[in-house]
Design an enzyme around this catalytic site. Structure first.
Site, short mmCIF file in Angstrom:
data_model
loop_
_atom_site.label_atom_id
_atom_site.label_comp_id
_atom_site.label_asym_id
_atom_site.label_seq_id
_atom_site.Cartn_x
_atom_site.Cartn_y
_atom_site.Cartn_z
N ARG A 98 0.89 -1.47 -0.06
CA ARG A 98 -0.39 -0.02 -0.05
C ARG A 98 1.28 0.93 -0.10
NH1 ARG A 98 -2.34 2.18 4.62
NH2 ARG A 98 -2.09 0.14 5.24
N TYR B 291 -17.00 13.27 -16.15
CA TYR B 291 -17.32 12.31 -16.03
C TYR B 291 -18.41 12.42 -15.05
CZ TYR B 291 -17.12 7.41 -14.52
OH TYR B 291 -17.33 6.38 -13.98
N ASP C 269 -7.73 16.83 -15.38
CA ASP C 269 -8.13 14.89 -15.92
C ASP C 269 -7.86 15.19 -17.07
OD1 ASP C 269 -9.31 12.36 -16.37
OD2 ASP C 269 -10.73 12.86 -14.82
N LYS D 259 -8.25 3.16 -19.48
CA LYS D 259 -8.73 4.05 -20.36
C LYS D 259 -7.47 3.70 -21.56
CE LYS D 259 -12.73 4.64 -18.58
NZ LYS D 259 -13.10 5.29 -17.61
C1 3LM Z 1 -16.89 6.46 -19.13
N1 3LM Z 1 -15.61 6.60 -17.18
O1 3LM Z 1 -16.92 5.66 -19.37
P1 3LM Z 1 -12.03 4.64 -13.27
N2 3LM Z 1 -12.40 10.68 -15.36
C2 3LM Z 1 -12.98 10.58 -17.21
C3 3LM Z 1 -13.37 9.41 -17.04
O2 3LM Z 1 -13.60 8.86 -18.20
C4 3LM Z 1 -13.94 8.53 -15.79
C5 3LM Z 1 -12.83 8.66 -14.45
C6 3LM Z 1 -12.32 9.86 -14.48
C7 3LM Z 1 -16.30 6.52 -17.68
C8 3LM Z 1 -15.92 5.00 -16.91
S1 3LM Z 1 -19.29 4.18 -16.20
C9 3LM Z 1 -19.62 3.49 -15.47
C10 3LM Z 1 -17.62 3.89 -16.45
C11 3LM Z 1 -12.25 11.53 -17.61
C12 3LM Z 1 -14.05 6.75 -16.12
C13 3LM Z 1 -12.54 7.11 -13.24
O3 3LM Z 1 -12.24 4.92 -11.52
O4 3LM Z 1 -11.20 4.07 -13.56
O5 3LM Z 1 -13.37 4.04 -14.13
O6 3LM Z 1 -11.57 6.11 -13.92
O7 3LM Z 1 -16.62 7.44 -19.35
#
Ligand code: 3LM
Length: 396
Positions: free
Chosen positions: A58, A111, A185, A210
């Site tokens: 961690r 998001y 972001d 992503k």
């Molecule tokens: C999506 N997005 O389909 P994780 N910042 C951005 C994002 O697009 C996302 C996160 C942070 C999507 C996920 S929806 C349930 C699926 C610009 C995520 C968050 O915690 O790694 O999912 O990231 O747009």
């Protein structure tokens, strides 16, 4: 590795220190939760920060360290911290910056879960959040207050590719108070297309789920910034507050994915341009949201701060939500799924999926139409993606 090496070279060689005793080419997976101390003195010294070395995963892990150094190199940041998810990175960074009484200014187009976290999550703990359109920098000037600690931006923003001028926002925020942290972001652009730290931002966050990983098989996140501040994010936000640590297996997979980031982004962007051309010529499409189009409201800003315009496209279909749903239901090659930046072309309906956390009023305020369809241009042959869209359009 030469510090002036190109992006593709850095993404393959960044962070590697060649210390592996067997000289393994690929970074070994240190699948361990804890690390042995030679004696009590050494354990105490490591906890006290008087001796370098690993303690517990961690707090740090050799596989993850290589990945963090590689991502920091790509973002032109002094340091990076890896997380179990993008939301893990975002919450760890904001918890580190804010305390009860702090004020956050954020653009409302984000998001869905980031918006929910700011609107309903952190605001439960005495942190005030102002949502205002940051594509007009006058709104930032009007929103800044004595207790403003953080300005939060996505650009291109999820899901409508709104663009915000990072250099201008950072300049205004820092002129008001040097210590305000401007957080961007960079998930949609990736460091290959946009470098927020070089443009004046303090912190970059990522959903590495992503493009950075790029293969749809890992949930991961990053924060990048100055070494001192990233130390705080690791020791307070990650270690004590969220515990959102990335596992060594996932770190290995992201290292593998990163090796091809440059060539993948070029292909993603090429395919997006071809898809936009197709959508423009399609009379069933009423609106296209893509920063590469001259008619995009912030096209000039995108041109200034991005290398290319990315591979995320949104559009509206004649007939609104019902026609859009029909289109999605008839796709055969394009995959109906949330997430983005994968080899597969992914398509979804933000209002009922990624942005279902938004109220109807918040959707309207953020410029997210109810019928909007979002597409992540994948790495297939563009003609095949277009043929699939075309057969599905034929059914509505
Ligand atoms: C999506 N997005 O389909 P994780 N910042 C951005 C994002 O697009 C996302 C996160 C942070 C999507 C996920 S929806 C349930 C699926 C610009 C995520 C968050 O915690 O790694 O999912 O990231 O747009």
């Amino acid at each position: 590795m030469n510090q002036n090496a190109g992006f593709g070279t850095k993404s393959i060689h960044g962070g590697r220190d060649h210390s592996d005793p067997f000289a393994a080419l690929s970074v070994p997976i240190y699948q361990t939760a804890t690390f042995k101390f030679a004696n009590c003195q050494q354990g105490g010294d490591r906890f006290a920060g008087q001796e370098a070395g690993y303690i517990y995963t961690r707090l740090g892990n050799p596989t993850t360290t290589v990945l963090e150094k590689c991502v920091a190199t790509l973002e032109n940041a002094e340091a990076a911290v890896a997380f179990a998810s993008g939301i893990g990175a975002i919450s760890s960074v904001t918890w580190t910056i804010c305390k009860a009484g702090s004020h956050i200014i954020a653009d409302p187009t984000l998001y869905g879960c980031t918006h929910a976290y700011l609107e309903h999550g952190i605001s439960r703990y005495g942190v005030e959040v102002t949502f205002t359109d940051l594509s007009d920098s006058n709104n930032l000037k009007n929103a800044l207050k004595d207790n403003t600690a953080l300005v939060y931006i996505e650009t291109p923003a999820n899901p409508n590719m709104k663009i915000i001028d990072l250099e201008e926002i950072a300049k205004i925020a820092h002129a008001y108070k040097k210590h305000i942290k401007v957080v961007c972001d960079n998930t949609f652009a990736t460091p290959y297309l946009q470098q927020p730290i070089a443009l004046g931002c303090d912190v970059v966050v990522h959903s590495a789920t992503k493009y950075l990983n790029g293969h749809g098989d890992v949930i991961a996140g990053f924060a990048c910034g100055k070494e001192d501040f990233m130390g705080e994010v690791r020791m307070l936000g990650l270690k004590d507050m969220t515990g959102a640590v990335l596992g060594p297996q996932e770190a290995f997979l992201v290292l593998r994915g990163l090796k091809t980031l440059e060539i993948r982004m070029e292909r993603h962007c090429d395919n997006a341009v071809k898809l936009v051309e197709y959508l423009k010529a399609n009379e069933k499409v009423t609106e296209i949201y893509f920063p590469g189009l001259p008619e995009h409201p912030n096209h000039e800003v995108a041109k200034k701060q991005m290398k290319r315009f990315g591979a995320m496209i949104a559009f509206e279909v004649k007939g609104g939500h019902d026609a859009g749903a029909k289109l999605l239901d008839h796709l055969e090659l394009c995959t109906l799924a949330v997430s983005l930046g994968d080899a597969e072309t992914l398509i979804e309906h933000p209002a009922s999926m990624t942005h279902s956390t938004y109220s109807p009023e918040a959707l309207a305020e953020s410029g997210i139409p109810e019928g909007l369809v979002r597409i992540s241009a994948g790495l297939e042959n563009a003609e095949d993606i277009i043929a699939d869209l075309d057969q599905a359009f034929g059914k509505i």
